[in-house]
Scaffold this active site. Structure first.
Site, mmCIF file in Angstrom:
data_model
loop_
_atom_site.group_PDB
_atom_site.id
_atom_site.type_symbol
_atom_site.label_atom_id
_atom_site.label_comp_id
_atom_site.label_asym_id
_atom_site.label_seq_id
_atom_site.Cartn_x
_atom_site.Cartn_y
_atom_site.Cartn_z
ATOM 1 C CB THR A 167 -0.962 -0.016 1.201
ATOM 2 O OG1 THR A 167 -0.236 -0.282 2.407
ATOM 3 C CG2 THR A 167 -2.023 -1.087 1.020
ATOM 4 C CE LYS A 174 0.512 -3.570 3.250
ATOM 5 N NZ LYS A 174 -0.212 -2.727 4.293
ATOM 6 C CB THR A 211 2.891 -5.613 12.890
ATOM 7 O OG1 THR A 211 2.457 -4.257 12.788
ATOM 8 C CG2 THR A 211 4.274 -5.723 12.327
ATOM 9 C CD GLU A 263 2.407 4.986 6.382
ATOM 10 O OE1 GLU A 263 1.547 4.379 5.714
ATOM 11 O OE2 GLU A 263 2.137 5.667 7.385
ATOM 12 C CG ASN A 266 -0.156 8.102 8.139
ATOM 13 O OD1 ASN A 266 -0.826 7.083 8.038
ATOM 14 N ND2 ASN A 266 1.160 8.072 8.214
ATOM 15 C CB THR A 293 -12.613 6.929 3.528
ATOM 16 O OG1 THR A 293 -13.075 8.077 4.262
ATOM 17 C CG2 THR A 293 -12.083 5.896 4.483
#
Length: 403
Positions: A153, A179, A190, A276, A398, A403
């Protein structure tokens, strides 16, 4: 030894495994998003799963498969987590099993299902179905890299690797894809982590080995302290190597477990390094603890501290933030017996800051890989926790992932 993935390596490196990854249109980016991993022989299966009480539908479905100790395939999608989707989500996860089983010619109860992506959205089953059929048609010995790319992702790259071990005079191979980049705080694995091996091993022993290995590898990483709803680590062992079947905890079992541990620790480091927005890969090595559990607790306390992580992003040797996190970890410690080192340079000892060479420490802080060593001086046990820094990019990623 743990090694990088080549075109024919990864999960198709062990004998008898095929894989594929395709674009089904689930991800907004248009990148690959459906993967299938297939064992030509029925395989022993083991798995560990998230302990988040809000577990996604595929977690429930795959737990039932693992409970049977046998499986033939894994089908996974990225771009939609199929979590918090109610009865429809459960039906869709089962439907993924059935579609894959029909295309592969195996039983639905022999198909592991996994999903990752946005929580709360239903799976676009028309796209999922076409993706599964396309992936089954594309299955090949060269498909590991495509499958790895289809499950990521926010990762910047697909994590993969291989290793080998000799068991009963036979070469036994292992492969892995995984991933994981954000929403990483383990209490099982995790990530989505799929492991293949051509070892012949009893399913119950396979589960025992995986559970122990996970505790010392994938459960030792943290990016941001958030535990996902979809985490799972799955291993398929199809016996194609022809080694004498491992039916008891003998020397071959220990060799198998050590190889699995090396594989999982290698992939754990890759996941932590690709957190990230990460600019630093941090290893927190806790020594001198009374127990492994104490060492892990202290390491996780340091790894999950936003102040520690931002200090390392800013290349500031702020040891006060580290010793503070050690102190509030909940593990009994004596500040006067505890020492802290950055890159081997003492920065705290005997309850106060230590004198250090500023230039030498600056070189440590500007490096990409940094070891934070904490010695509690209170026992023989130790543990390593892997994490990364917090950068401006983490907030951006983030803030825009919604959505």
């Amino acid at each position: 030894m743990f090694s990088e993935q080549s075109a024919k390596a990864g999960i198709t490196y062990p004998k008898g495994f095929l894989a594929a990854g395709v674009k089904a249109g689930i991800k907004r980016s248009g990148n690959p998003d459906v993967a299938v991993i297939y064992s030509e022989k029925e395989a022993a299966v083991a798995g560990t799963f998230t302990k988040n009480a809000v577990a996604a539908a595929p977690v429930h479905v795959s737990k039932a498969v693992v409970a049977t100790h046998t499986a033939h395939a894994i089908v996974a999608n990225a771009g939609c987590a199929n979590a918090c989707t109610g009865a429809q989500g459960e039906e869709d996860a089962v439907c993924m099993q059935e579609i894959a089983a029909d295309a592969l010619g195996c039983r639905a109860q022999d198909v592991i299902v996994a999903s990752t992506g946005i929580i709360g959205q239903p799976l676009p089953m028309d796209k999922v179905e076409s993706g599964i059929h396309a992936a089954v048609k594309a299955l090949s010995l060269d498909g590991s890299a495509d499958a790895g790319n289809a499950i990521i992702t926010t990762d910047t790259y697909s994590k993969a690797g291989t290793t080998t071990v000799a068991l009963g005079g036979k070469e036994v191979r292992f492969g892995v894809i995984a991933k994981g980049s954000g929403m990483i705080r383990p209490d099982m694995a995790t990530v989505l982590c799929f492991i293949t091996t051509d070892a012949d091993i009893d399913g119950v022993l396979l589960q025992e080995a995986l559970s122990e290995v996970i505790e010392h590898s994938l459960n030792m990483i943290s990016i941001d302290g958030d535990m996902s709803t979809n985490d799972m680590a799955i291993v398929l062992a199809n016996g194609a190597a022809g080694n004498p079947k491992i039916k008891e905890k003998n020397a071959d079992y220990e060799a198998f477990k050590n190889a699995l541990l090396a594989l999982c620790q290698g992939i754990s480091e890759k996941i932590a390094a690709d957190g990230e927005g990460a600019t630093k890969f941090l290893t927190i090595h806790v020594k001198g603890a009374k127990s492994f559990a104490d060492a892990k607790t202290v390491g996780m306390s340091v790894a999950n501290s936003p102040l520690v992580k931002t200090a390392f992003f800013g290349e500031d040797p702020n040891w006060g933030r580290v010793i503070c996190a050690v102190g509030y970890s909940g593990v009994s410690m004596d500040p006067h017996r505890t020492t802290v080192k950055f890159g081997g340079i003492p920065v705290y000892s005997d309850g106060v800051g230590a004198a250090y060479d500023a230039d030498a420490l600056r070189a440590v802080m500007t490096a990409h890989d940094i070891v934070i060593e904490v010695d509690l001086g209170d026992g023989p046990e130790e543990a390593k926790v892997w994490t990364c820094d917090f950068s401006y990019e983490y907030v951006k990623i983030n803030g825009e992932y919604h959505t």
